[in-house]
Design a protein around this motif. Structure first.
Motif, PDB file in Angstrom:
ATOM      1  N   PRO A  91     -12.786  -2.579   3.856  1.00 18.25           N
ATOM      2  CA  PRO A  91     -12.053  -3.042   5.043  1.00 18.25           C
ATOM      3  C   PRO A  91     -11.517  -4.459   4.883  1.00 18.25           C
ATOM      4  CG  PRO A  91     -14.053  -1.910   5.699  1.00 18.25           C
ATOM      5  CD  PRO A  91     -14.142  -2.077   4.209  1.00 18.25           C
ATOM      6  N   LEU A  92     -12.308  -5.327   4.236  1.00 17.68           N
ATOM      7  CA  LEU A  92     -11.856  -6.696   3.974  1.00 17.68           C
ATOM      8  C   LEU A  92     -10.665  -6.682   3.031  1.00 17.68           C
ATOM      9  CD1 LEU A  92     -12.751  -9.784   4.401  1.00 17.68           C
ATOM     10  CD2 LEU A  92     -13.725  -9.558   2.105  1.00 17.68           C
ATOM     11  N   TRP A  93     -10.755  -5.893   1.982  1.00 16.53           N
ATOM     12  CA  TRP A  93      -9.665  -5.800   1.015  1.00 16.53           C
ATOM     13  C   TRP A  93      -8.382  -5.309   1.682  1.00 16.53           C
ATOM     14  CZ3 TRP A  93      -9.329  -6.305  -4.435  1.00 16.53           C
ATOM     15  CH2 TRP A  93     -10.481  -6.802  -5.037  1.00 16.53           C
ATOM     16  N   ARG A  94      -8.526  -4.290   2.502  1.00 12.12           N
ATOM     17  CA  ARG A  94      -7.330  -3.716   3.112  1.00 12.12           C
ATOM     18  C   ARG A  94      -6.618  -4.734   3.991  1.00 12.12           C
ATOM     19  NH1 ARG A  94      -5.560   1.257   3.158  1.00 12.12           N
ATOM     20  NH2 ARG A  94      -7.546   2.121   2.384  1.00 12.12           N
ATOM     21  N   ARG A  95      -7.402  -5.499   4.752  1.00  9.66           N
ATOM     22  CA  ARG A  95      -6.787  -6.502   5.612  1.00  9.66           C
ATOM     23  C   ARG A  95      -6.090  -7.582   4.788  1.00  9.66           C
ATOM     24  NH1 ARG A  95      -9.692 -10.639   9.898  1.00  9.66           N
ATOM     25  NH2 ARG A  95      -7.775 -11.725  10.483  1.00  9.66           N
ATOM     26  N   ILE A  96      -6.746  -8.015   3.705  1.00  9.80           N
ATOM     27  CA  ILE A  96      -6.136  -9.041   2.852  1.00  9.80           C
ATOM     28  C   ILE A  96      -4.894  -8.490   2.166  1.00  9.80           C
ATOM     29  CG2 ILE A  96      -6.471 -10.415   0.767  1.00  9.80           C
ATOM     30  CD1 ILE A  96      -9.401 -10.754   1.601  1.00  9.80           C
ATOM     31  N   ALA A  97      -4.974  -7.274   1.655  1.00 11.28           N
ATOM     32  CA  ALA A  97      -3.821  -6.678   0.972  1.00 11.28           C
ATOM     33  C   ALA A  97      -2.626  -6.574   1.898  1.00 11.28           C
ATOM     34  CB  ALA A  97      -4.196  -5.307   0.422  1.00 11.28           C
ATOM     35  N   SER A  98      -2.879  -6.306   3.168  1.00 14.38           N
ATOM     36  CA  SER A  98      -1.785  -6.129   4.125  1.00 14.38           C
ATOM     37  C   SER A  98      -1.010  -7.416   4.364  1.00 14.38           C
ATOM     38  CB  SER A  98      -2.333  -5.597   5.453  1.00 14.38           C
ATOM     39  OG  SER A  98      -3.109  -6.586   6.119  1.00 14.38           O
ATOM     40  N   MET A  99      -1.578  -8.568   3.971  1.00 16.06           N
ATOM     41  CA  MET A  99      -0.868  -9.848   4.136  1.00 16.06           C
ATOM     42  C   MET A  99       0.308  -9.959   3.171  1.00 16.06           C
ATOM     43  SD  MET A  99      -2.630 -11.227   6.542  1.00 16.06           S
ATOM     44  CE  MET A  99      -4.278 -11.096   7.283  1.00 16.06           C
ATOM     45  N   GLY A 100       0.271  -9.179   2.100  1.00 12.05           N
ATOM     46  CA  GLY A 100       1.391  -9.179   1.159  1.00 12.05           C
ATOM     47  C   GLY A 100       1.420 -10.348   0.201  1.00 12.05           C
ATOM     48  N   LYS A 101       0.345 -11.127   0.149  1.00 18.17           N
ATOM     49  CA  LYS A 101       0.308 -12.300  -0.731  1.00 18.17           C
ATOM     50  C   LYS A 101      -0.375 -11.960  -2.049  1.00 18.17           C
ATOM     51  CE  LYS A 101       0.363 -15.607   3.081  1.00 18.17           C
ATOM     52  NZ  LYS A 101      -0.367 -16.692   3.791  1.00 18.17           N
ATOM     53  N   PRO A 102      -0.128 -12.768  -3.102  1.00 19.88           N
ATOM     54  CA  PRO A 102      -0.798 -12.516  -4.378  1.00 19.88           C
ATOM     55  C   PRO A 102      -2.314 -12.497  -4.221  1.00 19.88           C
ATOM     56  CG  PRO A 102       0.972 -14.105  -4.662  1.00 19.88           C
ATOM     57  CD  PRO A 102       0.828 -13.899  -3.186  1.00 19.88           C
ATOM     58  N   MET A 103      -2.966 -11.554  -4.916  1.00 19.25           N
ATOM     59  CA  MET A 103      -4.418 -11.405  -4.864  1.00 19.25           C
ATOM     60  C   MET A 103      -4.986 -11.598  -6.265  1.00 19.25           C
ATOM     61  SD  MET A 103      -4.533  -8.138  -2.243  1.00 19.25           S
ATOM     62  CE  MET A 103      -6.311  -7.908  -2.350  1.00 19.25           C
ATOM     63  N   LEU A 104      -5.783 -12.652  -6.428  1.00 16.52           N
ATOM     64  CA  LEU A 104      -6.442 -12.961  -7.690  1.00 16.52           C
ATOM     65  C   LEU A 104      -7.853 -12.407  -7.595  1.00 16.52           C
ATOM     66  CD1 LEU A 104      -5.168 -16.642  -7.755  1.00 16.52           C
ATOM     67  CD2 LEU A 104      -4.131 -14.688  -8.893  1.00 16.52           C
ATOM     68  N   ILE A 105      -8.161 -11.398  -8.398  1.00 15.85           N
ATOM     69  CA  ILE A 105      -9.313 -10.547  -8.142  1.00 15.85           C
ATOM     70  C   ILE A 105     -10.334 -10.663  -9.267  1.00 15.85           C
ATOM     71  CG2 ILE A 105     -10.041  -8.178  -7.727  1.00 15.85           C
ATOM     72  CD1 ILE A 105      -7.014  -7.654  -6.961  1.00 15.85           C
ATOM     73  N   ASP A 106     -11.482 -11.291  -8.986  1.00 17.01           N
ATOM     74  CA  ASP A 106     -12.573 -11.325  -9.957  1.00 17.01           C
ATOM     75  C   ASP A 106     -13.133  -9.921 -10.148  1.00 17.01           C
ATOM     76  OD1 ASP A 106     -12.429 -14.027 -10.386  1.00 17.01           O
ATOM     77  OD2 ASP A 106     -14.054 -14.559  -9.023  1.00 17.01           O
ATOM     78  N   THR A 107     -13.442  -9.573 -11.400  1.00 18.83           N
ATOM     79  CA  THR A 107     -13.968  -8.244 -11.678  1.00 18.83           C
ATOM     80  C   THR A 107     -15.484  -8.264 -11.906  1.00 18.83           C
ATOM     81  OG1 THR A 107     -13.248  -8.537 -13.976  1.00 18.83           O
ATOM     82  CG2 THR A 107     -11.804  -7.304 -12.499  1.00 18.83           C
ATOM     83  N   GLY A 108     -15.974  -9.104 -12.817  1.00 23.23           N
ATOM     84  CA  GLY A 108     -17.412  -9.278 -12.977  1.00 23.23           C
ATOM     85  C   GLY A 108     -18.182  -7.986 -13.189  1.00 23.23           C
ATOM     86  N   PRO A 109     -19.028  -7.566 -12.208  1.00 21.66           N
ATOM     87  CA  PRO A 109     -19.964  -6.468 -12.410  1.00 21.66           C
ATOM     88  C   PRO A 109     -19.408  -5.090 -12.086  1.00 21.66           C
ATOM     89  CG  PRO A 109     -20.383  -7.455 -10.296  1.00 21.66           C
ATOM     90  CD  PRO A 109     -19.242  -8.225 -10.907  1.00 21.66           C
ATOM     91  N   VAL A 110     -18.097  -4.914 -12.050  1.00 20.38           N
ATOM     92  CA  VAL A 110     -17.551  -3.633 -11.594  1.00 20.38           C
ATOM     93  C   VAL A 110     -17.024  -2.810 -12.765  1.00 20.38           C
ATOM     94  CG1 VAL A 110     -16.985  -4.558  -9.338  1.00 20.38           C
ATOM     95  CG2 VAL A 110     -15.272  -4.629 -11.148  1.00 20.38           C
ATOM     96  N   ASN A 111     -16.865  -1.503 -12.514  1.00 16.85           N
ATOM     97  CA  ASN A 111     -16.363  -0.600 -13.549  1.00 16.85           C
ATOM     98  C   ASN A 111     -14.936  -0.156 -13.239  1.00 16.85           C
ATOM     99  OD1 ASN A 111     -16.493   1.562 -11.652  1.00 16.85           O
ATOM    100  ND2 ASN A 111     -18.661   1.866 -12.133  1.00 16.85           N
ATOM    101  N   THR A 112     -14.388   0.654 -14.122  1.00 16.65           N
ATOM    102  CA  THR A 112     -12.989   1.071 -13.997  1.00 16.65           C
ATOM    103  C   THR A 112     -12.724   1.800 -12.686  1.00 16.65           C
ATOM    104  OG1 THR A 112     -12.753   1.238 -16.402  1.00 16.65           O
ATOM    105  CG2 THR A 112     -11.156   2.439 -15.073  1.00 16.65           C
ATOM    106  N   LEU A 113     -13.599   2.686 -12.293  1.00 22.02           N
ATOM    107  CA  LEU A 113     -13.393   3.444 -11.056  1.00 22.02           C
ATOM    108  C   LEU A 113     -13.355   2.515  -9.848  1.00 22.02           C
ATOM    109  CD1 LEU A 113     -13.100   6.054  -9.485  1.00 22.02           C
ATOM    110  CD2 LEU A 113     -15.605   6.290  -9.532  1.00 22.02           C
TER     111      LEU A 113
END
Length: 347
Positions: A141-163
């Motif tokens: 839900p946080l991501w969706r709200r931020i994405a809807s702003m239409g601004k560049p998103m610099l996204i740390d990946t760290g402990p996550v996988n491809t899916l």
């Protein structure tokens, strides 16, 4: 995703200079004057941006007993993170003052956003980009709200996988936001776990821009990140490693940060482009050291040329020896002396 995005007047992409950012989200100690000094360092170094963090502990932590351990120059410290984060805050007016100061210095100010109030602050301040923490990857839900702003998103990946990355990239696409930079980062000291090839992998798998968040003072992986295609690079900055609080001990001091920025700029310049294009200096050296076709003995007029009569010798100032076979069996029109250049008109 877009192969080129823009934050203020800075274009980010493979054909542009790397966007270099000072990570000061903890090392500013949430002291306004210290934060301004850090922005001054960024400006003077030639870096592009300063990245802070919006801390809203009540919105971030449900378990208020969680502790966090970190190193200082005096040894290891363990603190209650919820209580510590209470001090890691500016009022909205203080943020406005800091943002205005950064604008005056020509430094892009943006922040890691990890809570709804952080989004509100970012929009109030009209920040030009969002940084998203590794730890918020499943907070869709946080991501969706931020994405809807239409601004560049610099996204740390760290402990996550491809899916997990694919899921949030789909959220961005659903919200019509194609301005992503996937930022490789890690929380290990073991080289075998750093997996720097994640940088080109993410670029190819998600057709997106990629970056790197550097963990400490070392530079090996920073250089690797540049050569592997990072278009965004983030490095910890402090005014003094002996300061208390988080991350100062593993950050660069101002003079070191200056040198590091120069290093990264030079590494990026040295990469060049995907083509063989000799430098001007190489082309000048070529004139001195390449070969040209000469007589390897005195050759009288009317002689039929044989292989033994010809040679390739330095410098490069006439017919290339690669055309020697053209001259074999042909008759010379004039006397040619030993080591004299042979031209097309001589046969």
């Amino acid at each position: 995703m877009k192969s080129e995005i823009e934050i203020r007047d800075k274009k980010i992409g493979e054909d542009h200079p790397i966007l270099i950012t000072a990570e000061v989200g903890v090392t500013c100690n949430y002291d306004l004057e210290m934060s301004k000094e850090l922005i001054d360092v960024v400006n003077e170094s030639g870096a592009d941006a300063a990245k802070f963090i919006f801390w809203f502990p009540e919105e971030i932590f449900s378990d208020k007993t969680v502790t966090y351990s970190y190193q200082t120059t005096d040894g290891k410290v363990t603190e209650n993170l919820y209580e510590t984060a209470q001090d890691f805050q500016f009022s909205l007016d203080e943020w406005r003052e800091l943002k205005n100061y950064a604008d005056e210095q020509g430094v892009i100010l943006f922040s890691t956003i990890g809570s709804p109030s952080g989004i509100d602050y970012a929009e109030e301040l009209d920040l030009e980009a969002y940084k998203l923490s590794s730890w918020d990857f499943n907070h869709h839900p946080l991501w969706r709200r931020i994405a809807s702003m239409g601004k560049p998103m610099l996204i740390d990946t760290g402990p996550v996988n491809t899916l997990e990355v694919a899921k949030v990239m789909d959220i961005m696409k659903e919200e019509g936001n194609e301005k992503s930079v996937l930022v490789h980062c890690f929380h290990t000291d073991k080289y075998g776990g750093m997996n720097m090839r994640a940088i080109p992998y993410m670029r190819e798998a998600f057709r997106t821009l990629v970056g790197y968040s550097s963990k400490d003072q070392s530079t090996e992986t920073d250089i690797m990140a540049v050569t592997l295609g990072a278009t965004f690079l983030e490095k910890r900055l402090t005014l003094d490693r002996d300061l208390p609080e988080h991350h100062h001990a593993i950050s660069l001091e101002p003079s070191e940060f200056d040198e590091w920025v120069d290093l990264i700029r030079n590494v990026r310049k040295a990469m060049g482009i995907k083509d063989l294009r000799p430098s001007e200096a190489d082309l000048e050296e070529r004139k001195r050291w390449f070969n040209h076709l000469v007589a390897d003995q005195d050759i009288p007029k009317g002689t039929t040329l044989t292989r033994e009569m010809l040679a390739g010798k330095r410098p490069e100032k006439g017919v290339s020896p690669e055309y020697m076979d053209f001259f074999l069996g042909r008759t010379v029109k004039k006397d040619i002396e030993y080591n004299e250049s042979i031209s097309w008109e001589d046969v």
